[in-house]
Scaffold this active site. Structure first.
Site, PDB file in Angstrom:
ATOM      1  CG  LEU A   1      19.828 -64.970 -19.588  1.00  0.00           C
ATOM      2  CD1 LEU A   1      19.969 -65.772 -20.885  1.00  0.00           C
ATOM      3  CD2 LEU A   1      20.449 -65.729 -18.429  1.00  0.00           C
TER       4      LEU A   1
ATOM      5  CD  GLU B   1      16.966 -54.676 -19.082  1.00  0.00           C
ATOM      6  OE1 GLU B   1      16.592 -54.838 -17.920  1.00  0.00           O
ATOM      7  OE2 GLU B   1      16.524 -53.816 -19.872  1.00  0.00           O
TER       8      GLU B   1
ATOM      9  CG  PHE C   1      19.157 -49.559 -28.791  1.00  0.00           C
ATOM     10  CD1 PHE C   1      20.512 -49.554 -29.121  1.00  0.00           C
ATOM     11  CD2 PHE C   1      18.513 -48.341 -28.591  1.00  0.00           C
ATOM     12  CE1 PHE C   1      21.202 -48.369 -29.288  1.00  0.00           C
ATOM     13  CE2 PHE C   1      19.211 -47.143 -28.761  1.00  0.00           C
ATOM     14  CZ  PHE C   1      20.553 -47.163 -29.115  1.00  0.00           C
TER      15      PHE C   1
ATOM     16  CE  LYS D   1      12.798 -57.684 -21.572  1.00  0.00           C
ATOM     17  NZ  LYS D   1      12.073 -56.984 -22.634  1.00  0.00           N
TER      18      LYS D   1
ATOM     19  CG  ASP E   1      29.453 -53.704 -27.206  1.00  0.00           C
ATOM     20  OD1 ASP E   1      28.253 -53.951 -26.970  1.00  0.00           O
ATOM     21  OD2 ASP E   1      30.239 -53.190 -26.381  1.00  0.00           O
TER      22      ASP E   1
HETATM   23  N1  LIG Z   1      23.753 -67.115 -20.756  1.00  0.00           N
HETATM   24  C1  LIG Z   1      23.493 -67.011 -22.070  1.00  0.00           C
HETATM   25  N2  LIG Z   1      23.203 -68.056 -22.864  1.00  0.00           N
HETATM   26  N3  LIG Z   1      23.012 -67.594 -24.124  1.00  0.00           N
HETATM   27  C2  LIG Z   1      23.190 -66.232 -24.150  1.00  0.00           C
HETATM   28  C3  LIG Z   1      23.138 -65.280 -25.180  1.00  0.00           C
HETATM   29  C4  LIG Z   1      23.418 -63.943 -24.887  1.00  0.00           C
HETATM   30  C5  LIG Z   1      23.713 -63.544 -23.558  1.00  0.00           C
HETATM   31  C6  LIG Z   1      24.105 -62.158 -23.264  1.00  0.00           C
HETATM   32  C7  LIG Z   1      24.912 -61.502 -24.176  1.00  0.00           C
HETATM   33  C8  LIG Z   1      25.386 -60.241 -23.908  1.00  0.00           C
HETATM   34  C9  LIG Z   1      25.088 -59.638 -22.697  1.00  0.00           C
HETATM   35  N4  LIG Z   1      25.651 -58.408 -22.431  1.00  0.00           N
HETATM   36  S1  LIG Z   1      24.766 -57.090 -22.136  1.00  0.00           S
HETATM   37  O1  LIG Z   1      25.685 -56.014 -21.840  1.00  0.00           O
HETATM   38  O2  LIG Z   1      23.785 -57.379 -21.142  1.00  0.00           O
HETATM   39  C10 LIG Z   1      23.994 -56.713 -23.642  1.00  0.00           C
HETATM   40  C11 LIG Z   1      24.728 -56.079 -24.602  1.00  0.00           C
HETATM   41  C12 LIG Z   1      24.089 -55.737 -25.789  1.00  0.00           C
HETATM   42  C13 LIG Z   1      22.750 -56.034 -25.990  1.00  0.00           C
HETATM   43  C14 LIG Z   1      22.060 -56.686 -24.977  1.00  0.00           C
HETATM   44 CL1  LIG Z   1      20.406 -57.058 -25.201  1.00  0.00          CL
HETATM   45  C15 LIG Z   1      22.664 -57.029 -23.784  1.00  0.00           C
HETATM   46  C16 LIG Z   1      24.260 -60.284 -21.771  1.00  0.00           C
HETATM   47  C17 LIG Z   1      23.791 -61.561 -22.049  1.00  0.00           C
HETATM   48  C18 LIG Z   1      23.745 -64.495 -22.527  1.00  0.00           C
HETATM   49  C19 LIG Z   1      23.480 -65.833 -22.848  1.00  0.00           C
END
Ligand SMILES: Nc1n[nH]c2ccc(-c3ccc(NS(=O)(=O)c4cccc(Cl)c4)cc3)cc12
Length: 290
Positions: A16, A18, A21, A23, A136
Site C-alpha cells: 500500500l 513505502e 524505514f 512499508k 509528517d
Molecule cells: N489503505 C490503507 N488502509 N489502511 C492503511 C494504513 C496506512 C496506509 C498508508 C499510510 C501512509 C502511507 N504513506 S507512505 O508515504 O507510503 C509511508 C510513510 C511513512 C511510513 C510508511 Cl511505511 C509509508 C502509505 C500507506 C494505507 C492504508
C-alpha cells in the site's frame, strides 16, 4: 484477545505504501482459511535497525494504540514473531487508499476538498490536544474511508511534547520531507504544534492543486529555487522562505483559502492559526459554497 493476529493466517495481497524505514502492506487475515477473512493494513519495519529503531517502532505502535478519533486510522492489533523481536502493526484497511491517489482519480470540487481539509484539521486538533506533534502531515499520509471521510494514516514521525515545553528538537534529519517543513524546522530542527500547521498549509495546497505532480511542492519549490541550487537545497529553501516566497495560489483556489494557506506559512510560528480555529475557518468557507 482480538488484538492478537497470528502470522500463519495473514495472506499478503499487495503493497500500500513505502516510507524510509517501513512499508505498509494489504493482507487478508483469514483464520478459517476459506477466504472469508477481513482485509487489514499491516505496517512493518523494512530491515532490522537495531535496538534504538525497535524502541522507536514500539513507541509508534503505543501512540496509535492510544488514539481514538474518527479522523485517525484505527489500531487493530499486532502480529509478533520470534518472541516479540519482530512486531507488525495491524490497522484497519481503507479501500480508497491515500488522499493523494484518491484526489488524482476523483478530481473533487472545491467544497469536497474543503471537507477533506476540515477533517484533517479535526484529526490534528485531537492529536495536538494529547500533546503529540505529527511532523509528517502530507496528502500521501492521509487516507480515504469514503467520499465524505478521511483519516490521518501514519504516525511514523510523531513525537510527544512534554507539558511546559514549546517544541521538540530533532537530531536525525534522514530524508525528511523538507518541502512540507516550516522554516524553523529547516533552520533549527525545532518542531512544534505550529510547524504541523505549516505542513497542513502545504497539504491544503496539495489538495487544491488536486495533487497534480506538475504543481507538487517539491517540483514547484525547486523551480522557484532556480537550477543552480542543486545540492544546497535546504540552504536555498531557507533563503526563499525568508524572502516570504511561498507556493503559488492553485488554479481554482478561492482567495480566502489561499489567505489561510499563507497564514499557515507565517514566518512567526506564533502567528499561525491553531487547528481548533482552522476547523471553524475551513468549515465557514466550505459552507459559503452553499
Ligand atoms: N489503505 C490503507 N488502509 N489502511 C492503511 C494504513 C496506512 C496506509 C498508508 C499510510 C501512509 C502511507 N504513506 S507512505 O508515504 O507510503 C509511508 C510513510 C511513512 C511510513 C510508511 Cl511505511 C509509508 C502509505 C500507506 C494505507 C492504508
Amino acid at each position: 484477545d482480538p488484538s492478537i493476529f497470528h502470522k500463519r493466517h495473514l495472506k499478503r495481497v499487495r503493497i500500500l505504501g513505502e516510507g524510509n524505514f517501513g512499508k505498509v502492506t494489504l493482507y487478508m487475515y483469514d483464520p478459517n482459511n476459506d477466504g472469508t477473512g477481513e482485509r487489514v493494513a499491516v505496517k512493518a519495519l523494512k530491515q532490522d535497525g537495531g535496538q534504538t529503531q525497535h524502541e522507536c517502532w514500539m513507541k509508534e505502535i503505543d501512540i496509535l494504540k492510544s488514539l481514538y478519533h474518527p479522523n485517525i486510522v484505527k489500531y487493530k492489533g499486532c502480529c509478533t514473531e520470534q518472541g516479540g523481536q519482530i512486531v507488525q502493526l495491524i490497522m484497519e484497511y481503507l479501500p480508497l487508499g491515500s488522499l493523494k491517489e484518491h484526489i488524482i482519480a476523483s478530481k473533487p470540487g472545491v467544497p469536497q476538498c474543503l471537507l477533506f481539509a476540515q477533517q484533517i484539521c479535526q484529526g490534528m486538533a485531537y492529536l495536538h490536544s494529547k500533546r503529540y506533534i505529527h511532523r509528517d502531515l502530507a496528502a500521501r499520509n492521509v487516507l480515504v474511508e469514503n467520499d465524505n471521510m478521511v483519516k490521518i494514516g501514519d504516525f511514523g514521525l510523531t513525537k510527544h511534547i512534554p507539558e511546559g515545553e514549546g517544541y521538540y528538537r530533532v537530531r536525525e534529519n534522514g530524508d525528511s520531507p523538507v518541502y512540507w517543513y516550516a522554516i524553523e524546522c529547516l533552520k533549527e530542527s525545532k518542531f512544534s504544534f505550529s510547524s504541523d500547521v505549516w505542513s497542513f498549509g502545504v497539504t491544503l495546497y496539495e489538495i487544491l492543486t488536486r495533487c497534480d505532480y506538475r504543481m507538487s511542492p517539491p517540483k514547484k519549490l525547486v523551480e522557484m529555487l532556480g537550477p543552480a541550487q542543486g545540492q544546497m537545497i535546504v540552504t536555498a529553501l531557507i533563503a526563499l522562505l525568508e524572502r516570504r516566497k511561498t507556493l503559488p495560489c492553485p488554479k481554482d483556489c478561492p482567495q480566502e483559502v489561499y489567505m489561510l494557506m499563507k497564514q499557515c506559512w507565517d514566518i512567526d510560528p506564533l502567528l499561525r492559526p491553531p487547528f481548533d480555529s482552522l476547523i471553524e475557518r475551513v468549515e465557514t468557507i466550505r459552507k459559503s459554497y452553499g
